[in-house]
Write an enzyme that holds these catalytic residues in place. Sequence first.
Site: not given
Ligand code: ATP
Ligand code: MG
Length: 193
Positions: A84, A29, A119, A27, A82, A41, A31-33
Amino acid sequence: MREKKYKWRRADYQEKTRGLLIVNTGNGKGKTTCALGLMMRAAGRGLRCCMIQFMKSKADRYGEHESAEKLGIEVHTMGDGFTWDTKNPEQDRQTARSTWALCVEKMRGGEYDMLVFDEIVYVLSYQMLPLEEVLEEIQRSRATQPALHIILTGRDAPAALIEAADLVTEMREIKHPFNRTEERIFAQEGIEF
Ligand code: ATP
Ligand code: MG
């Protein structure tokens, strides 16, 4: 769709590489970055990369999309804008289906070194796609393309997915600016999009 810069996979890479199934979950931040960082790379090594995003809409154009294009990384954002929020679960399921159909096409086509399904884990955890079917298709591609790296991102990875993966990282929130008790800091350019 962003067009690719590399037309072919690197033949020498195919010979000496063991493709990994990578899962970025949790949960916090990153995962995508993290997936974007790996593609950056890989692109630097002349590998062909493609990311398919389940949650973003076709209209979304983020910083990473601009950068990916410069690096020759193909990105597809599916969906129709939309949110989700499952007010229309049937529509969500259909979008998940059509996005997954593109993932299957990319896997079966055999033209990539690295595929990111951004995702998809979220979609799986909400049972918008059958996990068994997704795992079966991934295993089939990995059997025929032993050097293919596949990266899946999203919260709440199901146990069977963790079991099947080679590399699983859980992003754990310690602090996030959205959740500050004092003034909250919301999504910012260059950090979130
Ligand atoms: P990022 O894209 O920054 O790597 P993520 O892929 O880990 O984030 P997701 O679950 O895809 O995160 O969530 C998408 C958005 O939710 C991102 O903009 C991210 O900043 C935000 N987010 C991620 N973790 C948290 C958290 N613990 N609480 C609130 N918002 C969050
Ligand atoms: Mg993400």
